[in-house]
Write an enzyme that holds these catalytic residues in place. Structure first.
Site, PDB file in Angstrom:
ATOM      1  N   LYS A  47       0.802  -1.232   0.000  1.00  0.00           N
ATOM      2  CA  LYS A  47       0.000   0.000   0.000  1.00  0.00           C
ATOM      3  C   LYS A  47       0.829   1.273   0.000  1.00  0.00           C
ATOM      4  O   LYS A  47       0.357   2.319  -0.455  1.00  0.00           O
ATOM      5  CB  LYS A  47      -0.933   0.014   1.211  1.00  0.00           C
ATOM      6  N   SER A 296       0.564  -9.836  -0.733  1.00  0.00           N
ATOM      7  CA  SER A 296       0.439  -8.383  -0.681  1.00  0.00           C
ATOM      8  C   SER A 296       0.732  -7.725   0.653  1.00  0.00           C
ATOM      9  O   SER A 296       0.977  -6.529   0.709  1.00  0.00           O
ATOM     10  CB  SER A 296      -0.966  -7.980  -1.143  1.00  0.00           C
TER      11      SER A 296
END
Length: 393
Positions: A47, A296
């Site tokens: 992110k 992720s």
């Protein structure tokens, strides 16, 4: 979108997350699997790429107003880190169910944290209220062009390191990560296949594709908290329709298996939403291909780690619970433990119940939990008990 420019913006910010070849996931899927470990990225997740790219591109006036974001955790830390590095005030609204590690990490980066609602969508509504009241600039976690541009730099990393990549497998929550990766990858290599993965309890992209429009799910129920999103972004849905070849779903049990394999075989810890692509590998029809699952994020509460390991052991038949009835006389329990030792299993827990009402008056029930090497090992144990005249259940 200018993905090369975004990579330039991020070159002094990111940690290198080089591909890791996985023998175990390759064997289980029938492909050559190369893990992209964004769980090892700064702030513990991908992110930071989109958040930093977005905030860096704000005007001076926008930077003075400060930024606000809503997040289940990883976007929060990305925004907080970027804001701190660029000298900007940051306010983050997080669901009350967010793991404590993510809340505390966000605060440590200097952001003001507001806890509100049960899922991401509730936190989003609160953040929009505060944006209107205080004049902050909203940094959307997935429905934003500059954010997608930052996330797409992952595709550049992958194809620089492994140009012969055939398939990239990406988690889907709000859809920002897969939108950026799919667009960037197809620009570089149009033949590449992009597969999205959602938790079955929060499959908003799957439902949107079925109905050919963005819809809001009645609930988002999954242990993959980072992808517990009831409605994907409108912008992201357009990118998914245009660039994503397939979307599959996995259930929570499949996630526990993938978690265990990653931890045991690679000594890597990734959060539940981060391992969606690993859990989906066995569902792909592709064989003999070079496949890159994007892991992720890795921001995970220690108690959840313990729970996932235990559930993964059970799911992969590494823990076996059973009971057996034995005569209530000295030496019988020793016979049972000898059989278990002979089978090469390890006793985790053993209890006997003399007071249970059994069909034979002088019998007692022994309840046993053992560690095994899997299904074949369990079958060997059952057969050994049967050879000795015991019936187990």
């Amino acid at each position: 979108m200018n993905f090369n420019q975004a990579r330039e913006h991020l070159k002094n910010v990111l940690l290198p997350t080089h591909l890791i070849y996985s023998p175990i996931f390759s064997e289980e899927s029938g492909n050559q699997i190369y893990i992209k470990p964004e769980n090892l990225q700064k702030t513990g997740a991908f992110k930071i790429r989109g958040a930093y790219n977005k905030i860096l591109k704000l005007t001076d006036d926008e930077k003075k107003r400060g930024v606000i974001a809503s997040s289940a955790g990883n976007h929060a830390q990305g925004v907080a880190y970027a804001a701190r590095e660029l000298g900007i005030k940051a306010v983050i609204v997080m669901p009350t169910t967010t793991p404590l590690i993510k809340v505390e990490s966000t605060k440590k980066y200097g952001a003001e944290v507001v806890l509100h609602g049960d899922v991401y969508d509730d936190a989003y509504q609160k953040a929009k209220e505060l944006e209107a009241q205080e004049g902050y600039v909203f940094v959307h976690p997935f429905n934003d062009q500059d954010v997608l541009e930052g996330q797409g730099t992952i595709a550049l990393d992958i194809l620089d390191e492994l140009p012969q990549t055939d398939v990239i497998v990406v988690p889907i929550g709000g859809g920002g990560l897969i939108s950026g990766i799919a667009c960037a990858a197809k620009q570089i290599k149009p033949s590449i296949k992009i597969v999205g993965v959602e938790p079955s309890g929060a499959a908003s992209a799957t439902e949107a594709l079925k109905k050919n429009k963005v819809i809001t799910l009645p609930e988002a129920n999954t242990i993959a908290d980072g992808t517990a999103v009831k409605r994907i972004g409108e912008l992201n849905f357009d990118y998914i329709k245009q660039y994503v070849d397939e979307v599959v779903t996995v259930d929570d049990y499949e996630l526990t298996e993938a978690f265990l394999l990653l931890a045991e075989k690679h000594k890597l810890i990734a959060e539940n939403s981060g391992i969606l692509p690993l859990a989906a590998l066995k569902k792909l029809e592709d064989k003999g291909k070079n496949i890159v699952p994007v892991v992720s994020g890795g921001n995970m509460d220690v108690l959840m780690i313990s729970s996932m390991i235990n559930k993964g052991l059970i799911s992969r038949n590494r823990i076996f619970n059973f009971s057996v009835n034995i005569p209530d006389r000295p030496g019988e329990l020793a016979k049972i433990t000898h059989i278990i030792a002979q089978a090469g299993a390890n006793i985790v827990k053993l209890a006997h119940n003399q007071f249970k009402n059994l069909s034979r008056f002088r019998d007692k029930e022994v309840q046993i939990t053992v560690e095994t090497n899997g299904s074949a090992h369990i079958q060997k144990l059952i057969e050994l008990f049967e050879e000795k005249g015991y019936k187990i259940s």
